[in-house]
Design a protein around this motif. Sequence first.
Motif, PDB file in Angstrom:
ATOM      1  N   UNK A 110     -34.568   7.837  -2.125  1.00 55.04           N
ATOM      2  CA  UNK A 110     -34.874   8.726  -1.007  1.00 55.04           C
ATOM      3  C   UNK A 110     -36.249   9.374  -1.131  1.00 55.04           C
ATOM      4  N   UNK A 111     -36.856   9.289  -2.320  1.00 57.87           N
ATOM      5  CA  UNK A 111     -38.186   9.845  -2.519  1.00 57.87           C
ATOM      6  C   UNK A 111     -39.254   8.833  -2.084  1.00 57.87           C
ATOM      7  N   UNK A 128     -45.489   6.612   1.042  1.00 55.65           N
ATOM      8  CA  UNK A 128     -44.750   5.914   2.102  1.00 55.65           C
ATOM      9  C   UNK A 128     -43.305   5.719   1.646  1.00 55.65           C
ATOM     10  N   UNK A 129     -42.429   5.553   2.609  1.00 59.99           N
ATOM     11  CA  UNK A 129     -41.016   5.294   2.325  1.00 59.99           C
ATOM     12  C   UNK A 129     -40.713   3.821   2.566  1.00 59.99           C
ATOM     13  N   UNK A 130     -40.019   3.219   1.634  1.00 58.36           N
ATOM     14  CA  UNK A 130     -39.697   1.802   1.738  1.00 58.36           C
ATOM     15  C   UNK A 130     -38.748   1.558   2.905  1.00 58.36           C
ATOM     16  N   UNK A 131     -39.090   0.568   3.699  1.00 65.19           N
ATOM     17  CA  UNK A 131     -38.201   0.172   4.795  1.00 65.19           C
ATOM     18  C   UNK A 131     -37.890  -1.318   4.730  1.00 65.19           C
ATOM     19  N   UNK A 132     -38.287  -1.942   3.622  1.00 62.06           N
ATOM     20  CA  UNK A 132     -38.083  -3.383   3.428  1.00 62.06           C
ATOM     21  C   UNK A 132     -37.208  -3.579   2.191  1.00 62.06           C
ATOM     22  N   UNK A 133     -36.166  -4.389   2.274  1.00 63.27           N
ATOM     23  CA  UNK A 133     -35.273  -4.585   1.117  1.00 63.27           C
ATOM     24  C   UNK A 133     -35.953  -5.333  -0.020  1.00 63.27           C
ATOM     25  N   UNK A 134     -35.405  -5.165  -1.225  1.00 60.66           N
ATOM     26  CA  UNK A 134     -35.904  -5.882  -2.401  1.00 60.66           C
ATOM     27  C   UNK A 134     -35.307  -7.284  -2.395  1.00 60.66           C
TER      28      UNK A 134
END
Length: 328
Positions: A70-71, A95-101
């Motif tokens: 969430x960070x 930035x916040x991740x919006x793409x899956x690993x």
Amino acid sequence: MNQEASSSDISLEERLASWRQEQYAIASQVIIREDPPCWKDTDRFKCIPLHDEMNTLFGGVDVSFPSHEEHASVAVYVVLDSKTNEIVYQDYEYFHLCVPYVSSYLSFREIEPLTRLITKQQLQAPQFLPRAILVDGNGILHARHAGIACFLGVRTKIPTIGVGKSLYYQGGLTRELVNAGLNASLKAMMDNTVDEWSTLATNSKVLLIDKQTIVARDEEKELAMDADTSFTREAAIQQLAEHDCQGLAVKLQDDEGRILAAALLGHGGKITQGVGTKNPIYISVGHDTSLEEAIKICTGLSLARIPEPVRQADLLGRDLLRKNENKI
């Protein structure tokens, strides 16, 4: 499987198919330059001088990820003057991740903020345009020959170099095979005659590049080195240092005959230990450079195991993450 799960799977598959097409498009635009002519050589090794009077500005990028999803993550871009090892330009973006690993698609998690940072520098501070950008990640050493360094180079039109801290298993290359090949190369270097070392002697610091490549699925080499109990990598690295060699690189060839990268060791050692590292890094072309030029740049920029532009970007990113998490 319920309907919701099935819909999610289809959505991911569609996304991956789109990403693959983008990777193939990027790979088709990558420029790989021819290696420069050799300065001196023996039957086994090329000798490359490290002095260079050209542009001394080199970029480095790295992305640091938080311990809690969430960070915010942070992308960092620095430009370093290789003559002074000072950072002359730096910028970052949370930035916040919006793409899956998803393995082999990691570029899509990082490329947007990194591209924005470099484009901003090109527009607002063009005096700090680097000769090349070193990327924490791979270039053509990738399942579809389109790692993060390729994306960044093609998008920004700046030469890029992939710097991998660990081996990306691709085309039949494995860590065990590469380690055996590196040991065989170091042993050949130690077995060089006095006349051969005299041929390579120079007043400047040099890099050695093995003319023999590490070939995927070469089990004979792996078994031969396993049988040699007299060899130690530490002694070989020490001999490199005694001959003013700043590193030794061996190219990596996949099972289709393509040179994807090079393993470099014996470099760095200028901060603490005094001799180069015995643990390799993996250098690959990102865009608009040759592999040997990339090896030379990484060797010349290494005070430690990781070339300084990437190391400094990583240190700054870690510091920014800590400061940001402490505010939360």
